[in-house]
Enzyme design. Structure first.
Site, PDB file in Angstrom:
ATOM      1  N   SER A 214      37.287  42.436  34.494  1.00 55.01           N
ATOM      2  CA  SER A 214      38.417  43.474  33.888  1.00 55.01           C
ATOM      3  C   SER A 214      38.837  42.674  34.992  1.00 55.01           C
ATOM      4  O   SER A 214      38.621  42.842  36.153  1.00 55.01           O
ATOM      5  CB  SER A 214      38.782  44.377  33.749  1.00 55.01           C
ATOM      6  OG  SER A 214      39.590  44.817  32.877  1.00 55.01           O
ATOM      7  N   PRO A 215      40.622  42.146  35.402  1.00 55.91           N
ATOM      8  CA  PRO A 215      41.449  42.109  36.619  1.00 55.91           C
ATOM      9  C   PRO A 215      41.791  43.571  37.433  1.00 55.91           C
ATOM     10  O   PRO A 215      41.494  44.168  36.670  1.00 55.91           O
ATOM     11  CB  PRO A 215      42.664  41.156  35.943  1.00 55.91           C
ATOM     12  CG  PRO A 215      42.265  41.839  34.675  1.00 55.91           C
ATOM     13  CD  PRO A 215      41.177  41.700  34.142  1.00 55.91           C
TER      14      PRO A 215
ATOM     15  N   ALA B 155      45.605  40.505  38.917  1.00 55.17           N
ATOM     16  CA  ALA B 155      47.095  39.787  38.900  1.00 55.17           C
ATOM     17  C   ALA B 155      47.450  38.896  39.762  1.00 55.17           C
ATOM     18  O   ALA B 155      47.885  39.854  40.695  1.00 55.17           O
ATOM     19  CB  ALA B 155      48.090  41.264  38.292  1.00 55.17           C
TER      20      ALA B 155
ATOM     21  N   GLN C  90      44.393  36.331  35.995  1.00 55.00           N
ATOM     22  CA  GLN C  90      46.004  37.125  35.359  1.00 55.00           C
ATOM     23  C   GLN C  90      47.159  36.924  35.830  1.00 55.00           C
ATOM     24  O   GLN C  90      46.758  37.052  37.086  1.00 55.00           O
ATOM     25  CB  GLN C  90      45.293  38.179  35.598  1.00 55.00           C
ATOM     26  CG  GLN C  90      46.034  39.273  34.595  1.00 55.00           C
ATOM     27  CD  GLN C  90      45.955  40.528  34.570  1.00 55.00           C
ATOM     28  OE1 GLN C  90      46.037  41.214  36.009  1.00 55.00           O
ATOM     29  NE2 GLN C  90      45.916  41.213  33.601  1.00 55.00           N
TER      30      GLN C  90
ATOM     31  N   TYR D 239      54.188  46.791  33.936  1.00 56.90           N
ATOM     32  CA  TYR D 239      55.007  45.528  34.528  1.00 56.90           C
ATOM     33  C   TYR D 239      55.770  44.352  33.744  1.00 56.90           C
ATOM     34  O   TYR D 239      55.829  45.004  32.678  1.00 56.90           O
ATOM     35  CB  TYR D 239      53.745  44.106  34.758  1.00 56.90           C
ATOM     36  CG  TYR D 239      52.735  45.205  35.804  1.00 56.90           C
ATOM     37  CD1 TYR D 239      53.407  45.896  37.259  1.00 56.90           C
ATOM     38  CD2 TYR D 239      51.484  46.373  35.786  1.00 56.90           C
ATOM     39  CE1 TYR D 239      52.738  47.111  38.105  1.00 56.90           C
ATOM     40  CE2 TYR D 239      51.089  46.762  36.614  1.00 56.90           C
ATOM     41  CZ  TYR D 239      51.453  47.173  37.742  1.00 56.90           C
ATOM     42  OH  TYR D 239      50.696  48.131  38.702  1.00 56.90           O
TER      43      TYR D 239
ATOM     44  N   ARG E  44      47.161  40.404  27.825  1.00 57.48           N
ATOM     45  CA  ARG E  44      46.502  41.825  27.683  1.00 57.48           C
ATOM     46  C   ARG E  44      48.127  42.437  27.593  1.00 57.48           C
ATOM     47  O   ARG E  44      49.199  42.757  28.152  1.00 57.48           O
ATOM     48  CB  ARG E  44      46.316  42.029  29.141  1.00 57.48           C
ATOM     49  CG  ARG E  44      45.812  43.626  29.155  1.00 57.48           C
ATOM     50  CD  ARG E  44      45.391  43.795  30.883  1.00 57.48           C
ATOM     51  NE  ARG E  44      43.860  44.222  30.661  1.00 57.48           N
ATOM     52  CZ  ARG E  44      43.169  44.262  31.660  1.00 57.48           C
ATOM     53  NH1 ARG E  44      43.685  45.639  32.469  1.00 57.48           N
ATOM     54  NH2 ARG E  44      41.673  44.360  31.147  1.00 57.48           N
TER      55      ARG E  44
ATOM     56  N   LEU F 256      36.867  51.749  30.071  1.00 55.87           N
ATOM     57  CA  LEU F 256      35.853  53.221  30.061  1.00 55.87           C
ATOM     58  C   LEU F 256      34.736  53.255  29.494  1.00 55.87           C
ATOM     59  O   LEU F 256      33.877  53.859  28.970  1.00 55.87           O
ATOM     60  CB  LEU F 256      36.412  54.953  30.129  1.00 55.87           C
ATOM     61  CG  LEU F 256      36.809  55.504  31.099  1.00 55.87           C
ATOM     62  CD1 LEU F 256      37.371  57.172  30.530  1.00 55.87           C
ATOM     63  CD2 LEU F 256      35.540  55.786  32.022  1.00 55.87           C
TER      64      LEU F 256
ATOM     65  N   GLY G  77      36.068  47.501  34.690  1.00 58.69           N
ATOM     66  CA  GLY G  77      36.268  46.982  35.546  1.00 58.69           C
ATOM     67  C   GLY G  77      35.355  47.825  36.898  1.00 58.69           C
ATOM     68  O   GLY G  77      34.679  47.383  37.419  1.00 58.69           O
ATOM     69  N   ARG G  78      35.431  49.446  36.248  1.00 58.37           N
ATOM     70  CA  ARG G  78      35.116  50.530  38.041  1.00 58.37           C
ATOM     71  C   ARG G  78      33.596  49.781  37.997  1.00 58.37           C
ATOM     72  O   ARG G  78      32.582  50.124  38.832  1.00 58.37           O
ATOM     73  CB  ARG G  78      35.430  51.755  37.156  1.00 58.37           C
ATOM     74  CG  ARG G  78      37.004  51.310  38.267  1.00 58.37           C
ATOM     75  CD  ARG G  78      37.678  52.820  37.997  1.00 58.37           C
ATOM     76  NE  ARG G  78      37.674  52.602  36.400  1.00 58.37           N
ATOM     77  CZ  ARG G  78      38.184  54.104  35.832  1.00 58.37           C
ATOM     78  NH1 ARG G  78      38.537  55.113  36.295  1.00 58.37           N
ATOM     79  NH2 ARG G  78      38.252  53.665  34.202  1.00 58.37           N
TER      80      ARG G  78
HETATM   81  C1  LIG Z   1      41.026  48.346  41.698  1.00 55.09           C
HETATM   82  C2  LIG Z   1      41.375  48.211  40.068  1.00 55.09           C
HETATM   83  C3  LIG Z   1      42.836  47.472  40.492  1.00 55.09           C
HETATM   84  C4  LIG Z   1      43.347  46.926  39.060  1.00 55.09           C
HETATM   85  N1  LIG Z   1      44.021  46.028  38.658  1.00 55.09           N
HETATM   86  C5  LIG Z   1      44.316  46.086  37.876  1.00 55.09           C
HETATM   87  C6  LIG Z   1      44.984  44.457  37.625  1.00 55.09           C
HETATM   88  O1  LIG Z   1      45.523  43.641  38.160  1.00 55.09           O
HETATM   89  N2  LIG Z   1      45.435  43.794  36.697  1.00 55.09           N
HETATM   90  C7  LIG Z   1      45.305  45.068  35.374  1.00 55.09           C
HETATM   91  O2  LIG Z   1      45.323  44.002  34.277  1.00 55.09           O
HETATM   92  N3  LIG Z   1      44.837  45.782  35.449  1.00 55.09           N
HETATM   93  C8  LIG Z   1      44.147  46.419  36.565  1.00 55.09           C
HETATM   94  N4  LIG Z   1      42.972  47.604  36.819  1.00 55.09           N
HETATM   95  C9  LIG Z   1      43.078  47.939  35.493  1.00 55.09           C
HETATM   96  C10 LIG Z   1      41.378  48.017  35.168  1.00 55.09           C
HETATM   97  O3  LIG Z   1      41.448  45.798  35.201  1.00 55.09           O
HETATM   98  C11 LIG Z   1      40.655  47.962  33.989  1.00 55.09           C
HETATM   99  O4  LIG Z   1      41.802  47.850  32.872  1.00 55.09           O
HETATM  100  C12 LIG Z   1      41.181  49.401  34.101  1.00 55.09           C
HETATM  101  O5  LIG Z   1      40.260  49.843  35.441  1.00 55.09           O
HETATM  102  C13 LIG Z   1      40.012  50.435  32.962  1.00 55.09           C
HETATM  103  O6  LIG Z   1      38.985  49.676  32.548  1.00 55.09           O
HETATM  104  P1  LIG Z   1      37.064  50.926  33.871  1.00 55.09           P
HETATM  105  O7  LIG Z   1      36.994  52.015  32.911  1.00 55.09           O
HETATM  106  O8  LIG Z   1      36.045  49.561  33.020  1.00 55.09           O
HETATM  107  O9  LIG Z   1      37.876  50.633  34.852  1.00 55.09           O
HETATM  108  C14 LIG Z   1      42.738  47.852  37.459  1.00 55.09           C
HETATM  109  C15 LIG Z   1      41.510  48.543  37.753  1.00 55.09           C
HETATM  110  C16 LIG Z   1      40.713  49.185  39.227  1.00 55.09           C
HETATM  111  C17 LIG Z   1      40.184  50.191  39.199  1.00 55.09           C
END
Ligand SMILES: Cc1cc2nc3c(=O)[nH]c(=O)nc-3n(C[C@H](O)[C@H](O)[C@H](O)COP(=O)(O)O)c2cc1C
Length: 375
Positions: A28-29, A63, A106, A187, A235, A306, A328-329
């Site tokens: 994920s971004p 992003a 992205q 955004y 997205r 999640l 993501g995380r």
């Molecule tokens: C450090 C960090 C930076 C993030 N930056 C972006 C971003 O640039 N663009 C975006 O669409 N979502 C961003 N997110 C959201 C993640 O892409 C993702 O949607 C969100 O963390 C939920 O997924 P997860 O539970 O697997 O972490 C960011 C999340 C984290 C933790």
């Protein structure tokens, strides 16, 4: 001839236009705030490069702003110059040489949520006199305690659309396989969609058709500027999770309009318009959004939020709730998540040649497991 061994759905390929992801796992971004004047640095080569060889099917940049005032902070990546494209080309060359993942960018504009300090410094707004920039938005409706954005004139809207086009062309020259337009998380494109940020009384505000107009114009322009065989996805935030905000029903209309315009997939996220959002977090809490869009609109979807366990991710694909899962995380925590998921699901995984050892057909990650006796 023997039938091929059954494989876990998570590890089946997925075709988006001419781009085939080797499996359904997507990075994920995630904003890194480590660019210099928008240019990717060694941090990005390291950060994205590790995921190129992680076994994921696709990796997205954070992003990436289409113009300087579209950044969240001074550390955000940008794609408005040849220098930016050259820095990305170095990373995409790494993907092509060593990685198995497809590489996506992205694209976004921060709108009324721009001109901030880097995330780890503080969540503070930076005024112009301290090196920030004037923030703009659909309407003079500020985001939670921040200054009123300057409403976009029509000329500025055309310019912002054209700057998305420039970014899409630069994305092609940088070697990206796919583009994701960021219309989520409060955004700019999401700001046009939601009545909580858009109170315009021209053709870009009011009715749903009017609120969708600018995001759809940007989508059309980006789609036309990127090679037709390469996918452009979007997205979206499927709900503001707030009274009088953007809803799932409206998201379905937006997804249908995007599908009709050649959108390759919808990534179903949520929230970001207001800190007053009421979200009940639980494992895979946004998956039902991806499922609903896929079922009702018939467009491929990516689930996010999640998703942390191999069996959970595999079940989402197996039950046809989504076509891809973005993590993501969990991937930050364990950049070898796809290896470990493959192991749990009993799937052999090919990995980068430098890790394969001296035997060309030794491809199983078993060889790399701590304590493995096989060479
Ligand atoms: C450090 C960090 C930076 C993030 N930056 C972006 C971003 O640039 N663009 C975006 O669409 N979502 C961003 N997110 C959201 C993640 O892409 C993702 O949607 C969100 O963390 C939920 O997924 P997860 O539970 O697997 O972490 C960011 C999340 C984290 C933790």
């Amino acid at each position: 001839m023997n039938a091929p061994a059954p494989t876990a759905p998570l590890f089946t390929p997925f075709a988006l236009g001419s781009v085939t992801l080797p499996n359904r796992i997507v990075l994920s971004p995630m904003g890194q705030h480590s660019a210099i004047e928008g240019t990717a640095t060694d941090w990005h080569l390291m950060h994205l490069g590790q995921f190129a060889v992680s076994g994921a099917g696709a990796v997205f940049t954070e992003a990436t702003a289409i113009e300087p005032s579209g950044r969240i902070s001074r550390g955000c990546l940008g794609l408005w110059s040849d220098e930016h494209a050259r820095a990305f080309a170095r990373i995409s060359a790494f993907f092509a040489e060593y990685g198995s993942a497809k590489f996506g960018v992205q694209l976004y504009h921060s709108g009324r949520k721009g001109s901030m300090l880097k995330r780890w410094e503080a969540r503070n707004f930076v005024p112009v006199e301290q090196g920030g920039w004037p923030i703009e938005g659909p309407s003079a409706l500020p985001y939670h305690g921040r200054p009123e954005p300057l409403p976009f004139s029509r000329d500025r809207l055309r310019e912002v659309r054209d700057n998305h086009v420039r970014a899409a062309r630069l994305a092609e020259s940088a070697g990206f396989d796919l583009i994701e337009l960021h219309a989520a998380h409060g955004y700019l494109l999401h700001q046009f969609l939601t009545p909580l940020a858009n109170s315009r009384d021209d053709e870009y505000g009011g009715s749903l058709a009017n609120r969708m107009r600018f995001p759809l114009e940007v989508f059309d322009a980006v789609r036309a500027a990127f090679p037709p065989q390469k996918p452009v996805g979007v997205r979206v935030s499927c709900s503001d999770w707030a009274d009088n905000g953007w809803t799932l029903e409206e998201t379905l209309e937006f997804a249908a309009a995007l599908k009709a315009r050649g959108c390759a997939y919808i990534c179903a996220s949520a929230g970001g318009t207001t800190p007053d959002q009421h979200i009940e977090l639980s494992p895979g809490y946004q998956v039902p959004f991806a499922e609903r869009i896929k079922r009702d609109i018939g467009i491929p979807t990516m689930a996010v939020g999640l998703i942390t366990e191999a069996e959970q991710a595999n079940a989402i694909i197996a039950k046809d709730q989504a076509d891809m899962v973005a993590l993501g995380r969990a991937l930050l925590y364990d950049p070898r998540w796809p290896w470990h998921a493959a192991d749990k699901l009993g799937v052999p995984l090919t990995y980068a040649p430098p890790y394969r050892g001296e035997y060309p057909n030794m491809r199983s990650t078993d060889r790399l497991k701590p304590g493995a006796t096989k060479k």
